[in-house]
Design a protein around this motif. Structure first.
Motif, PDB file in Angstrom:
ATOM      1  N   ARG A  37       0.826  -1.211   0.000  1.00 19.98           N
ATOM      2  CA  ARG A  37       0.000   0.000   0.000  1.00 19.98           C
ATOM      3  C   ARG A  37       0.858   1.257   0.000  1.00 19.98           C
ATOM      4  N   LEU A  38       1.952   1.226   0.753  1.00 24.07           N
ATOM      5  CA  LEU A  38       2.848   2.380   0.774  1.00 24.07           C
ATOM      6  C   LEU A  38       3.471   2.608  -0.606  1.00 24.07           C
ATOM      7  N   ARG A  39       3.969   1.533  -1.232  1.00 25.48           N
ATOM      8  CA  ARG A  39       4.577   1.664  -2.560  1.00 25.48           C
ATOM      9  C   ARG A  39       3.577   2.222  -3.564  1.00 25.48           C
ATOM     10  N   ALA A  40       2.336   1.741  -3.493  1.00 23.53           N
ATOM     11  CA  ALA A  40       1.317   2.182  -4.447  1.00 23.53           C
ATOM     12  C   ALA A  40       1.015   3.664  -4.286  1.00 23.53           C
ATOM     13  N   GLU A  41       0.937   4.134  -3.049  1.00 22.06           N
ATOM     14  CA  GLU A  41       0.626   5.559  -2.842  1.00 22.06           C
ATOM     15  C   GLU A  41       1.801   6.437  -3.265  1.00 22.06           C
ATOM     16  N   LEU A  42       3.019   6.045  -2.944  1.00 25.32           N
ATOM     17  CA  LEU A  42       4.176   6.820  -3.371  1.00 25.32           C
ATOM     18  C   LEU A  42       4.257   6.878  -4.895  1.00 25.32           C
ATOM     19  N   ALA A  43       3.954   5.761  -5.549  1.00 31.33           N
ATOM     20  CA  ALA A  43       3.980   5.738  -7.013  1.00 31.33           C
ATOM     21  C   ALA A  43       2.904   6.658  -7.586  1.00 31.33           C
ATOM     22  N   GLU A  44       1.728   6.649  -6.976  1.00 32.08           N
ATOM     23  CA  GLU A  44       0.637   7.502  -7.454  1.00 32.08           C
ATOM     24  C   GLU A  44       1.006   8.978  -7.351  1.00 32.08           C
ATOM     25  N   GLU A  45       1.783   9.321  -6.309  1.00 30.04           N
ATOM     26  CA  GLU A  45       2.193  10.708  -6.107  1.00 30.04           C
ATOM     27  C   GLU A  45       3.490  11.051  -6.848  1.00 30.04           C
ATOM     28  N   GLY A  46       4.069  10.061  -7.565  1.00 32.02           N
ATOM     29  CA  GLY A  46       5.315  10.295  -8.279  1.00 32.02           C
ATOM     30  C   GLY A  46       6.518  10.428  -7.371  1.00 32.02           C
ATOM     31  N   LEU A  47       6.455   9.799  -6.193  1.00 33.81           N
ATOM     32  CA  LEU A  47       7.510   9.940  -5.181  1.00 33.81           C
ATOM     33  C   LEU A  47       8.244   8.637  -4.895  1.00 33.81           C
ATOM     34  N   GLU A  48       8.038   7.614  -5.730  1.00 31.11           N
ATOM     35  CA  GLU A  48       8.605   6.302  -5.423  1.00 31.11           C
ATOM     36  C   GLU A  48      10.126   6.285  -5.421  1.00 31.11           C
ATOM     37  N   SER A  49      10.749   7.251  -6.093  1.00 32.47           N
ATOM     38  CA  SER A  49      12.212   7.266  -6.170  1.00 32.47           C
ATOM     39  C   SER A  49      12.861   8.093  -5.063  1.00 32.47           C
ATOM     40  N   VAL A  50      12.057   8.757  -4.213  1.00 30.65           N
ATOM     41  CA  VAL A  50      12.605   9.598  -3.144  1.00 30.65           C
ATOM     42  C   VAL A  50      13.008   8.711  -1.970  1.00 30.65           C
ATOM     43  N   PRO A  51      14.275   8.727  -1.553  1.00 31.08           N
ATOM     44  CA  PRO A  51      14.703   7.860  -0.448  1.00 31.08           C
ATOM     45  C   PRO A  51      14.144   8.320   0.895  1.00 31.08           C
ATOM     46  N   ASP A  52      13.962   7.368   1.812  1.00 28.98           N
ATOM     47  CA  ASP A  52      13.565   7.642   3.205  1.00 28.98           C
ATOM     48  C   ASP A  52      12.225   8.343   3.313  1.00 28.98           C
ATOM     49  N   LEU A  53      11.325   8.033   2.383  1.00 31.39           N
ATOM     50  CA  LEU A  53      10.015   8.671   2.396  1.00 31.39           C
ATOM     51  C   LEU A  53       8.954   7.639   2.770  1.00 31.39           C
ATOM     52  N   GLY A  54       8.195   7.924   3.826  1.00 28.15           N
ATOM     53  CA  GLY A  54       7.155   7.011   4.269  1.00 28.15           C
ATOM     54  C   GLY A  54       7.723   5.834   5.031  1.00 28.15           C
ATOM     55  N   VAL A  55       6.811   5.102   5.688  1.00 29.84           N
ATOM     56  CA  VAL A  55       7.228   3.947   6.478  1.00 29.84           C
ATOM     57  C   VAL A  55       6.120   2.900   6.450  1.00 29.84           C
ATOM     58  N   ALA A  56       6.522   1.638   6.375  1.00 27.42           N
ATOM     59  CA  ALA A  56       5.584   0.522   6.433  1.00 27.42           C
ATOM     60  C   ALA A  56       6.115  -0.487   7.431  1.00 27.42           C
TER      61      ALA A  56
ATOM     62  N   PRO B 239      -2.190   8.022   7.219  1.00 29.63           N
ATOM     63  CA  PRO B 239      -2.474   6.716   6.614  1.00 29.63           C
ATOM     64  C   PRO B 239      -2.555   6.832   5.099  1.00 29.63           C
ATOM     65  N   THR B 240      -2.388   5.724   4.430  1.00 29.68           N
ATOM     66  CA  THR B 240      -2.584   5.718   2.985  1.00 29.68           C
ATOM     67  C   THR B 240      -4.058   5.979   2.678  1.00 29.68           C
ATOM     68  N   GLY B 241      -4.314   6.452   1.478  1.00 32.90           N
ATOM     69  CA  GLY B 241      -5.687   6.768   1.110  1.00 32.90           C
ATOM     70  C   GLY B 241      -6.607   5.568   1.127  1.00 32.90           C
ATOM     71  N   ASP B 242      -6.040   4.356   1.036  1.00 37.10           N
ATOM     72  CA  ASP B 242      -6.866   3.142   1.054  1.00 37.10           C
ATOM     73  C   ASP B 242      -6.758   2.409   2.388  1.00 37.10           C
ATOM     74  N   GLU B 243      -6.377   3.114   3.472  1.00 32.49           N
ATOM     75  CA  GLU B 243      -6.299   2.492   4.793  1.00 32.49           C
ATOM     76  C   GLU B 243      -7.626   1.780   5.097  1.00 32.49           C
ATOM     77  N   PRO B 244      -7.582   0.449   5.363  1.00 35.26           N
ATOM     78  CA  PRO B 244      -8.827  -0.298   5.513  1.00 35.26           C
ATOM     79  C   PRO B 244      -9.544  -0.079   6.840  1.00 35.26           C
ATOM     80  N   ASP B 245      -8.847   0.399   7.868  1.00 41.89           N
ATOM     81  CA  ASP B 245      -9.467   0.518   9.187  1.00 41.89           C
ATOM     82  C   ASP B 245      -8.953   1.786   9.877  1.00 41.89           C
TER      83      ASP B 245
END
Length: 290
Positions: free
Chosen positions: A223-242, A267-273
């Motif tokens: 879920r973290l990878r998917a949200e970072l990719a959606e925001e175009g931030l997947e290549s930024v180091p040390d961003l977010g935590v899972a 939380p990610t936009g698709d946080e289930p709970d």
């Protein structure tokens, strides 16, 4: 101690807010933050409801887009919240997303000038001053609040670019940094904020709030990878935590060591709970963050 909180994301319908607020209050969460994202929940109306449904949790709005608001209205609403719920409302203002501002016909030529004028006028009105000003965007003629706050009210500014970070240091009481800010970005932001504070001769403490994109549970990493990719931030180091509470607490500490006073778990936009996420922040992560 590093402050800790969580976000109620506006992807959730407003009717979910009551349950999340009550759980946050019962679990001892320090701060619950709301967003005034176009075209979802209103920041002030949601904050007023959240404060009324709770007894202890502080409620932040990060942030109110200044192009949408006459500064007198902002001052009236901030003062009302503070008098109704003393010390529990945290208000941030900022440029807003420029594409959204354009959609509603509120985009301005100089967002930095508008934010500076809004901050200066807002803080003066909240101090109980009668204000006349004829700025490029903010124009007031003998305006004063009948019911100003009974004590000091901190106003934070959302900032990303260097000019706005310096402005936040000079004209706001604190700064909100987005979840796209890694620890190195927090350090750089602190330097720019301090430059602004020095230029304005300000010596009082300046609070820095940083959002941390956070996912927990069995599918957290995906879920973290998917949200970072959606925001175009997947290549930024040390961003977010899972991960589990220990992993998240270490990420919070890295931001604190870089200069954050408060870290708000986003939380990610698709946080289930969402309720479980708030409990996770308040009970599990808080116990591990000094």
């Amino acid at each position: 101690m590093t402050g800790l909180g969580a976000v109620f994301r506006p992807q959730l319908p407003p009717e979910r807010l009551r349950a999340v607020v009550r759980l946050a209050d019962a679990a001892g969460l320090e701060e619950l933050w709301l967003w005034e994202d176009c075209f979802r929940e209103g920041g002030i109306s949601a904050a007023a409801a959240a404060l009324a449904w709770s007894e202890q949790v502080r409620v932040g709005v990060g942030l109110l887009p200044v192009p949408l608001r006459n500064v007198a209205i902002t001052a009236m609403e901030v003062a009302t919240l503070d008098r109704l719920f003393p010390g529990r409302a945290i208000l941030g203002v900022g440029h807003g997303v420029q594409d959204w501002m354009g959609q509603v016909g509120a985009r301005v030529e100089s967002p930095v000038t508008l934010l500076r004028e809004h901050l200066d006028a807002l803080r003066a009105l909240l101090r109980g001053e009668r204000l006349t000003t004829d700025g490029r965007y903010v124009k007031l003629d003998g305006v004063a609040l009948d019911w100003p706050p009974t004590g000091p009210v901190e106003i934070l500014a959302g900032a990303t670019g260097p000019r706005t970070l310096r402005l936040a240091g000079a004209a706001a009481d604190g700064t909100i940094l987005t979840a796209s800010t890694a620890p190195d970005g927090v350090r750089r932001a602190r330097q720019l904020i301090d430059e602004g504070r020095e230029s304005a001769g300000r010596t009082e403490p300046h609070k820095v709030v940083v959002y941390l994109l956070t996912a927990t549970g069995p599918d957290a990493a995906a879920r973290l990878r998917a949200e970072l990719a959606e925001e175009g931030l997947e290549s930024v180091p040390d961003l977010g935590v899972a991960g589990d509470a220990g992993t998240v607490a270490k990420a919070v500490q890295r931001l604190a060591e870089a200069g954050a006073d408060t870290v708000i778990l986003q939380p990610t936009g698709d946080e289930p709970d969402p309720e479980a996420f708030v409990r996770f922040a308040a009970e599990e992560v808080r116990a591990l963050v000094p």
